[in-house]
Design a protein around this motif. Sequence first.
Motif, PDB file in Angstrom:
ATOM      1  N   GLU A 112      -5.432   1.242  -8.543  1.00  0.00           N
ATOM      2  CA  GLU A 112      -4.255   0.960  -9.369  1.00  0.00           C
ATOM      3  C   GLU A 112      -3.976  -0.538  -9.400  1.00  0.00           C
ATOM      4  O   GLU A 112      -3.668  -1.111 -10.442  1.00  0.00           O
ATOM      5  N   ARG A 153      -5.284   5.282  -0.067  1.00  0.00           N
ATOM      6  CA  ARG A 153      -5.547   3.850  -0.123  1.00  0.00           C
ATOM      7  C   ARG A 153      -6.487   3.494  -1.265  1.00  0.00           C
ATOM      8  O   ARG A 153      -6.267   2.505  -1.972  1.00  0.00           O
ATOM      9  N   LEU A 198       2.563   1.788  -3.421  1.00  0.00           N
ATOM     10  CA  LEU A 198       1.655   2.292  -4.445  1.00  0.00           C
ATOM     11  C   LEU A 198       1.269   3.747  -4.184  1.00  0.00           C
ATOM     12  O   LEU A 198       1.210   4.555  -5.124  1.00  0.00           O
ATOM     13  N   VAL A 199       0.991   4.094  -2.923  1.00  0.00           N
ATOM     14  CA  VAL A 199       0.653   5.484  -2.601  1.00  0.00           C
ATOM     15  C   VAL A 199       1.815   6.398  -2.932  1.00  0.00           C
ATOM     16  O   VAL A 199       1.632   7.492  -3.502  1.00  0.00           O
ATOM     17  N   ILE A 231       0.832  -1.210   0.000  1.00  0.00           N
ATOM     18  CA  ILE A 231       0.000   0.000   0.000  1.00  0.00           C
ATOM     19  C   ILE A 231       0.865   1.259   0.000  1.00  0.00           C
ATOM     20  O   ILE A 231       0.635   2.189  -0.790  1.00  0.00           O
ATOM     21  N   ALA A 288      -4.583   3.552  -4.475  1.00  0.00           N
ATOM     22  CA  ALA A 288      -3.673   2.408  -4.561  1.00  0.00           C
ATOM     23  C   ALA A 288      -4.440   1.141  -4.922  1.00  0.00           C
ATOM     24  O   ALA A 288      -3.977   0.332  -5.743  1.00  0.00           O
TER      25      ALA A 288
END
Length: 279
Positions: A65, A59, A40-41, A37, A62
């Motif tokens: 995505e 979140r 990705l963030v 997480i 993410a």
Amino acid sequence: MNARVLARTGRSRARRAANGSAAEGAARAGLTARGVIYLLVGVLALQIAFGDGRRQADRSGALAELSDRPFGAVLLWALGAGLVGMALWRLSEALFGAVGKDGHTARKRLAAAARCVFYAFVAYSVLAFAADPGGHGGGSGDQQSRDVTARVMEVPAGRWLVAAAGAAVVVAGVVIGVQALRRSYRKKLKPGELDPRARRLVDVTGVGGGVARGAVFAAAGAFAVRAAVDYRPDQAKGLDDTLRSFADTPLGPWLLACVAAGLVLFGVFSFALARWRRV
């Protein structure tokens, strides 16, 4: 007498189970999920810093995505399961104590209980998104923050509650940053299992990632305090708006890029903890 012995034996078995391989697997799965997480963030925030703000750096962004990737649904369920493991690990620490000489103190157990509640909520939101990706997990984090702030302000002494919560988040952010600079995480690592190269990796990602994470916490808390003082719930910010606010400083997008890179580092740091942390 026999009843007391049986009860004591039952507690001992429960404690061994909590500290056994199942709990260790849950902890490492949870740390890995947390790393995904944050990674990705951080990447989404880097895209915003360099002019691509199609998705929110939080979140929900993410998860969206991740859902677009091959086998995205499987990855989302795996991520949610990992976070359930994190919540269960923290629950075992709250019930039976954590590793370390002060792991059985009331303060440590209370902190573990708070983390359990937090990760249980995060796990629920991830699993809800996995079950219904089109539902967007209940909306953006920014809108949820404003809605919650507005509802709390409507109750008696609501402004004081929001201000106190915001101040607590600011303090938590400062503590996170200071602990990262002091390399406090080293006490939780397995002794003797890190070679010099691995130790450098842990230190670079732990310090850089911890400072960035602490800065984001402190900024989000400060916005909550400001919303309470001005009696304007719309000034409360979720993760995405908090990250974007770094670009509004005199340093502009470069500060946001630095913080975003730090969140990427924290994601990698979480992977390192999944490998080398004592559980």
